[in-house]
Design an enzyme around this catalytic site. Structure first.
Site, short mmCIF file in Angstrom:
data_model
loop_
_atom_site.label_atom_id
_atom_site.label_comp_id
_atom_site.label_asym_id
_atom_site.label_seq_id
_atom_site.Cartn_x
_atom_site.Cartn_y
_atom_site.Cartn_z
N GLU A 203 13.05 22.29 -11.82
CA GLU A 203 14.51 22.14 -11.85
C GLU A 203 14.92 20.68 -11.75
OE1 GLU A 203 15.88 24.90 -8.83
OE2 GLU A 203 15.86 26.51 -10.30
N GLU A 391 11.69 31.57 -13.89
CA GLU A 391 12.25 32.10 -12.64
C GLU A 391 13.43 33.00 -12.97
OE1 GLU A 391 13.27 29.55 -9.36
OE2 GLU A 391 11.61 28.19 -9.81
C1 BG6 Z 1 15.07 28.08 -7.67
C2 BG6 Z 1 13.93 27.31 -7.07
O1 BG6 Z 1 16.21 27.30 -7.70
O2 BG6 Z 1 15.55 29.18 -7.01
C3 BG6 Z 1 13.08 28.10 -6.11
O3 BG6 Z 1 13.12 26.72 -8.05
C4 BG6 Z 1 13.96 28.96 -5.25
O4 BG6 Z 1 12.29 27.21 -5.37
C5 BG6 Z 1 14.70 29.93 -6.16
O5 BG6 Z 1 13.29 29.63 -4.25
C6 BG6 Z 1 15.56 30.94 -5.44
O6 BG6 Z 1 16.44 30.29 -4.57
P1 BG6 Z 1 16.50 30.66 -3.03
O7 BG6 Z 1 17.41 29.67 -2.45
O8 BG6 Z 1 17.03 32.03 -2.97
O9 BG6 Z 1 15.12 30.55 -2.51
#
Ligand code: BG6
Length: 495
Positions: A203, A391
């Site tokens: 990111e 993701e």
């Molecule tokens: C993404 C990141 O933004 O979102 C991850 O690359 C992160 O590292 C994921 O865990 C989910 O966000 P969160 O804050 O729910 O863990």
């Protein structure tokens, strides 16, 4: 049309949220080890020290620039009497065989993980690497090969060695390019026979609002953020160049945080706001994947008096070695408006207003059945490069039922909506998509809130926010469901 047989189904993790063993076998501290945020009920604190004045203090230390930060120019450290969930996390460090075998059971073709840079170079600027850290990843990749799972490796997932933040203000310094390239060259050479797919910076556009997390930039004013982003672009281009020289089979991708953005109304001012706000995201892909600084960004730098120190060859390098593919995270969408009277709950992440058409989880993140299709079309139209969803998923405070199982039908529903959107983008719109790795396939610690209870996994890990639990792995209902999806190559999304 349907998915190609080579479509890479799998799951994604990051060392700082999953590995634990935060000081094991010579690992140094990384920025995430001291980056704590107020979890819903219990804020965790860090201490800081000003090396010039000797002044010290304690504060919460947040993820985003609008959260509490250590004062500019001071050095953050952890407090010995506080509990930090990410330090043990769900202990992949000692459970990697079990976890990779669970992934194989689901039929994973790919497993996204990151190498923790501070495991390899504990201070970031060390002369010699830490062999014990390198050997750990040898064991992990060997296990992947054994289970016929392709690793997809992020070189830097919010894991800048803390020493580089303290000594150099992180990526704001050009020196970081050399340190990173040394680290990247070492691991590319060592693992190229086992790892074909790489990502440079997780990111990368988070530099915009979370510079410490994205690049160890402690003093993150506009000038420093712009400079840090430039250094990461150059480092990324060099990584592409070096990877291709070491082994032309290797592919190095960009990783972008892509939240779909909607205008609240048909008011043209709302539409324009969306377009302008998206420039903060597109800028990072225009350079890293497109190979050029866009005019709108250069004009912005000029207006703001921001000057990028660059060597004369930087722009040529960026144009010559863009990313081989564009990967991105996408969890849903957000809504913005210019109308002050529209207030209410915040939307996803840091900005925006609530979308009346969509349901949210306890953290305000939406399930949007169209987001992935919109994201894929927007990105493919703009860059014409293969895409990869690395993701996607939903955080939930999963409960173990009386039968000892985790009935996460809400997660199955979220994934059904998202995968069907992805399916349409590929089969109807013809998008070139390499794979899909759902986030946090085995429970891990949240990056945004530092909590354990915001779980994403298909596998439950017995561990709570206070460190209680056996670390036992339990298959959730979504485990069997995802296994079926993979076995049918995305054709069967039914319950
Ligand atoms: C993404 C990141 O933004 O979102 C991850 O690359 C992160 O590292 C994921 O865990 C989910 O966000 P969160 O804050 O729910 O863990």
């Amino acid at each position: 049309m349907a998915f190609d047989d080579r479509f890479l189904w799998g799951g994604a993790t990051a060392a700082n949220q999953y590995e634990g063993g935060y000081l094991d076998d010579g690992k140094g501290l990384s920025t995430s080890d001291v980056l704590t945020v107020g979890a819903n009920d219990k804020p965790r604190m860090v201490t800081w020290k000003n090396p010039r004045t000797g002044e010290t203090g304690e504060t919460e230390f947040g993820f985003y620039t609008d959260q509490r930060q250590v004062p500019v120019g001071t050095i953050p450290a952890i407090l010995p009497d506080k509990y930090y969930p990410s330090h043990e996390a769900t202990d992949f460090y000692h459970h990697y065989k079990e976890d990779i075998s669970l992934m194989a059971e689901m039929g994973f073709k790919v497993f996204r993980l990151s190498i923790n840079w501070a495991r390899i170079f504990p201070n970031g600027d060390d002369e010699q690497p830490n062999e014990a850290g390198l050997a750990f990843y040898d064991r992990v990749f060997d296990e992947c090969v054994k289970q016929h799972i392709e690793p997809l490796v992020t070189l830097s997932h919010y894991e800048t060695p803390l020493n580089l933040a303290i000594k150099y203000n992180g990526w704001a310094s050009r020196k970081l390019i050399d340190f990173f390239v040394k680290y990247a060259t070492l691991v590319l050479k060592r693992y190229h026979k086992k790892v074909k797919y790489w990502l440079t910076f997780n990111e990368i556009n988070c530099m915009e609002f979370a510079p410490f997390m994205a690049g160890g930039v402690i003093d993150g004013g506009k000038q420093n953020k712009a400079q840090a982003a430039h250094h990461q672009f150059v480092a990324s281009a060099l990584t592409v160049k070096i990877a291709h020289e070491i082994d032309p089979q290797m592919k190095v991708g960009q990783m972008l945080n892509y939240g779909v953005l909607y205008a609240y109304s048909a008011d043209p001012a709302d539409q324009l706001k969306v377009q302008l706000q998206m420039q903060d995201t597109y800028f990072y892909a225009d350079v890293q994947t497109g190979g050029h600084y866009p005019k709108y960004r250069l004009a912005y730098y000029q207006r703001e008096g921001i000057k990028i120190d660059q060597y004369s060859d930087d722009f040529k390098l960026l144009a010559k070695y863009p990313a081989d593919f564009l990967s991105f995270s996408c969890y849903g969408s957000n809504v913005v408006t210019t109308h002050d009277e529209i207030s209410g709950d915040k939307g996803n992440f840091t900005t925006g207003v609530k979308n009346p058409y969509l349901k949210t989880n306890a953290w305000g993140w939406v399930t949007d059945p169209n987001a992935l299709r919109i994201a894929l079309n927007n990105l493919y139209d703009r860059y014409h490069k293969p895409l990869w969803i690395v993701e996607n998923g939903i955080g939930w405070d999963d409960q173990v039922s009386a039968d000892g199982k985790i009935h996460d039908d809400y997660r199955i529903k979220y994934l059904q909506a998202n995968l069907s959107s992805m399916y349409d983008a590929v089969t109807i719109d013809g998008i070139e998509l390499l794979g899909y790795t759902m986030w946090g396939c085995i429970d891990l610690v949240s990056a945004g809130t530092g909590e354990m209870k915001k779980r994403y996994g298909l596998v439950y890990v017995d561990k709570d926010d206070h460190g209680n639990g056996t670390l036992r792995r339990v298959r959730k209902d979504s485990f069997g469901w995802y296994k079926k999806v993979i076995a049918s190559n995305g054709q069967d999304l039914s319950d």
